[in-house]
Design a protein around this motif. Structure first.
Motif, PDB file in Angstrom:
ATOM      1  N   CYS A   1       0.874  -1.155   0.000  1.00  0.00           N
ATOM      2  CA  CYS A   1       0.000   0.000   0.000  1.00  0.00           C
ATOM      3  C   CYS A   1       0.923   1.220   0.000  1.00  0.00           C
ATOM      4  O   CYS A   1       2.035   1.176   0.511  1.00  0.00           O
ATOM      5  CB  CYS A   1      -0.948  -0.002   1.186  1.00  0.00           C
ATOM      6  SG  CYS A   1      -0.140  -0.040   2.770  1.00  0.00           S
TER       7      CYS A   1
ATOM      8  N   LYS B   1      -1.016  10.197   3.051  1.00  0.00           N
ATOM      9  CA  LYS B   1      -0.983  11.110   4.195  1.00  0.00           C
ATOM     10  C   LYS B   1      -0.682  10.286   5.439  1.00  0.00           C
ATOM     11  O   LYS B   1      -1.208   9.186   5.579  1.00  0.00           O
ATOM     12  CB  LYS B   1      -2.333  11.796   4.412  1.00  0.00           C
ATOM     13  CG  LYS B   1      -2.726  12.814   3.422  1.00  0.00           C
ATOM     14  CD  LYS B   1      -4.056  13.426   3.854  1.00  0.00           C
ATOM     15  CE  LYS B   1      -4.597  14.393   2.848  1.00  0.00           C
ATOM     16  NZ  LYS B   1      -5.904  14.914   3.268  1.00  0.00           N
TER      17      LYS B   1
ATOM     18  N   SER C   1      -5.699  12.532   9.314  1.00  0.00           N
ATOM     19  CA  SER C   1      -5.941  11.157   8.886  1.00  0.00           C
ATOM     20  C   SER C   1      -4.730  10.548   8.190  1.00  0.00           C
ATOM     21  O   SER C   1      -3.905  11.252   7.608  1.00  0.00           O
ATOM     22  CB  SER C   1      -7.152  11.097   7.956  1.00  0.00           C
ATOM     23  OG  SER C   1      -6.933  11.887   6.820  1.00  0.00           O
ATOM     24  N   ASN C   2      -4.662   9.228   8.290  1.00  0.00           N
ATOM     25  CA  ASN C   2      -3.731   8.440   7.494  1.00  0.00           C
ATOM     26  C   ASN C   2      -4.509   8.018   6.260  1.00  0.00           C
ATOM     27  O   ASN C   2      -5.655   7.575   6.366  1.00  0.00           O
ATOM     28  CB  ASN C   2      -3.287   7.180   8.243  1.00  0.00           C
ATOM     29  CG  ASN C   2      -2.478   7.499   9.468  1.00  0.00           C
ATOM     30  OD1 ASN C   2      -1.679   8.416   9.475  1.00  0.00           O
ATOM     31  ND2 ASN C   2      -2.693   6.731  10.523  1.00  0.00           N
ATOM     32  N   LYS C   3      -3.902   8.160   5.105  1.00  0.00           N
ATOM     33  CA  LYS C   3      -4.584   7.779   3.869  1.00  0.00           C
ATOM     34  C   LYS C   3      -3.609   6.949   3.045  1.00  0.00           C
ATOM     35  O   LYS C   3      -2.487   7.384   2.793  1.00  0.00           O
ATOM     36  CB  LYS C   3      -5.014   9.030   3.108  1.00  0.00           C
ATOM     37  CG  LYS C   3      -5.785   8.777   1.845  1.00  0.00           C
ATOM     38  CD  LYS C   3      -6.230  10.086   1.212  1.00  0.00           C
ATOM     39  CE  LYS C   3      -6.970   9.864  -0.070  1.00  0.00           C
ATOM     40  NZ  LYS C   3      -7.350  11.127  -0.702  1.00  0.00           N
ATOM     41  N   THR C   4      -4.047   5.746   2.654  1.00  0.00           N
ATOM     42  CA  THR C   4      -3.188   4.871   1.864  1.00  0.00           C
ATOM     43  C   THR C   4      -3.944   4.368   0.646  1.00  0.00           C
ATOM     44  O   THR C   4      -5.168   4.184   0.681  1.00  0.00           O
ATOM     45  CB  THR C   4      -2.704   3.658   2.685  1.00  0.00           C
ATOM     46  OG1 THR C   4      -3.836   2.956   3.169  1.00  0.00           O
ATOM     47  CG2 THR C   4      -1.834   4.073   3.847  1.00  0.00           C
TER      48      THR C   4
ATOM     49  N   VAL D   1      -8.787   2.907  -1.448  1.00  0.00           N
ATOM     50  CA  VAL D   1      -8.144   3.869  -0.553  1.00  0.00           C
ATOM     51  C   VAL D   1      -8.677   3.616   0.846  1.00  0.00           C
ATOM     52  O   VAL D   1      -9.889   3.482   1.043  1.00  0.00           O
ATOM     53  CB  VAL D   1      -8.465   5.321  -0.977  1.00  0.00           C
ATOM     54  CG1 VAL D   1      -7.886   6.319   0.000  1.00  0.00           C
ATOM     55  CG2 VAL D   1      -7.943   5.592  -2.382  1.00  0.00           C
ATOM     56  N   SER D   2      -7.780   3.523   1.813  1.00  0.00           N
ATOM     57  CA  SER D   2      -8.232   3.349   3.198  1.00  0.00           C
ATOM     58  C   SER D   2      -7.804   4.557   4.021  1.00  0.00           C
ATOM     59  O   SER D   2      -6.754   5.145   3.774  1.00  0.00           O
ATOM     60  CB  SER D   2      -7.687   2.054   3.800  1.00  0.00           C
ATOM     61  OG  SER D   2      -6.289   2.033   3.759  1.00  0.00           O
ATOM     62  N   ARG D   3      -8.646   4.893   4.980  1.00  0.00           N
ATOM     63  CA  ARG D   3      -8.381   6.040   5.855  1.00  0.00           C
ATOM     64  C   ARG D   3      -8.566   5.625   7.304  1.00  0.00           C
ATOM     65  O   ARG D   3      -9.444   4.853   7.634  1.00  0.00           O
ATOM     66  CB  ARG D   3      -9.346   7.185   5.569  1.00  0.00           C
ATOM     67  CG  ARG D   3      -9.137   7.843   4.268  1.00  0.00           C
ATOM     68  CD  ARG D   3     -10.146   8.954   4.081  1.00  0.00           C
ATOM     69  NE  ARG D   3      -9.864   9.616   2.826  1.00  0.00           N
ATOM     70  CZ  ARG D   3     -10.019  10.896   2.623  1.00  0.00           C
ATOM     71  NH1 ARG D   3     -10.481  11.660   3.569  1.00  0.00           N
ATOM     72  NH2 ARG D   3      -9.732  11.424   1.462  1.00  0.00           N
ATOM     73  N   SER D   4      -7.737   6.175   8.124  1.00  0.00           N
ATOM     74  CA  SER D   4      -7.910   6.059   9.568  1.00  0.00           C
ATOM     75  C   SER D   4      -7.365   7.344  10.155  1.00  0.00           C
ATOM     76  O   SER D   4      -6.456   7.949   9.592  1.00  0.00           O
ATOM     77  CB  SER D   4      -7.175   4.839  10.122  1.00  0.00           C
ATOM     78  OG  SER D   4      -5.789   4.959   9.885  1.00  0.00           O
ATOM     79  N   GLY D   5      -7.922   7.769  11.258  1.00  0.00           N
ATOM     80  CA  GLY D   5      -7.526   9.080  11.758  1.00  0.00           C
ATOM     81  C   GLY D   5      -7.087   9.077  13.201  1.00  0.00           C
ATOM     82  O   GLY D   5      -7.311   8.123  13.940  1.00  0.00           O
TER      83      GLY D   5
END
Length: 184
Positions: free
Chosen positions: A16, A20, A95-98, A124-128
Motif C-alpha cells: 500500500c 498522508k 488522517s492516514n490515507k493509503t 483507498v483506506s483512511r484512519s484518523g
C-alpha cells in the motif's frame, strides 16, 4: 527465479502506498497552528493527541469552568498569579490515507475481462487520529505561547497540568471541584 516470483507476489499483496500520515505526538508540541492544520489560527498552539471520544475535551472544559454550554471553545477565562488569560481550543482530526494496490489490480483485471469492479471501496483506506490544540491570549490579545512572551513558562505548565488532568479524570465534576477549591 521461482523464489523471486513468490517474493514479488507477497510484496504486491501487502503493498500500500501512504499518501498522508498523521503525526504521532509524544506528550505535547508547541507550534504555529497553521503549520499543523490549515484551518487553525496563526497563533502558537499547544497540541496533544486525544485518546478519548469525540467532544470529551469540550465536556471537560464546560464542566471544569462551569460554562453552562456558553462560549466553551473560545476565550475561557483563567488566572495564573493574578494575571488573566483566555483559553481557546480546537479538536483536530488528521488522517492516514493509503492507496491499496492489490484491490486496484484485482479490479483492473476484472474490468479488462468485462466484469464490474468489486473492491472500489477499499482502493483507498483512511484512519484518523484526534488532537486537541490550545491557544492562549491575554487581555491585550497577545499570543501567550509565543516564544518571547514574558509569562510563557507558567502558561505552559498550566496547560501541561490541564492536559494531564483531562487525560486522568473520568468524572469531570472532580475537575470542577478542584477548580472551585483553587479559587477559595
Amino acid at each position: 527465479m521461482r523464489q523471486l516470483l513468490i517474493l514479488c507476489i507477497l510484496i504486491s499483496f501487502s503493498s500500500c502506498i501512504p499518501l498522508k500520515v498523521a503525526p504521532t505526538i509524544e506528550g505535547e508540541e508547541i507550534m504555529l497552528g497553521k503549520k499543523f492544520k490549515k484551518n487553525l489560527p496563526r497563533n502558537y498552539t499547544f497540541i496533544f493527541e486525544d485518546p478519548k471520544d469525540a467532544n470529551e475535551f469540550y465536556d471537560f472544559i464546560n464542566i471544569k469552568y462551569d460554562l453552562k454550554d456558553e462560549n466553551v471553545q473560545w476565550n475561557v477565562p483563567f488566572s495564573i498569579s493574578d494575571h488573566n488569560y483566555f483559553l481557546s481550543f480546537h479538536e483536530i482530526e488528521r488522517s492516514n490515507k493509503t492507496v491499496n494496490l492489490v484491490p486496484i489490480a484485482i479490479d483492473a483485471k476484472r474490468e479488462s475481462n468485462g466484469n464490474d469492479a468489486l473492491l472500489k471501496e477499499v482502493h483507498v483506506s483512511r484512519s484518523g487520529k484526534w488532537y486537541v490544540g490550545l491557544t492562549v491570549s491575554d487581555s491585550n490579545i497577545n499570543d501567550c505561547l509565543e516564544p518571547n512572551y514574558k509569562g510563557r513558562s507558567q502558561i505552559l505548565k498550566y496547560l501541561h497540568d490541564l492536559k494531564q488532568e483531562y487525560l486522568t479524570t473520568n468524572n469531570y465534576l472532580e475537575a470542577r471541584l478542584k477548580e472551585q477549591q483553587k479559587k477559595q
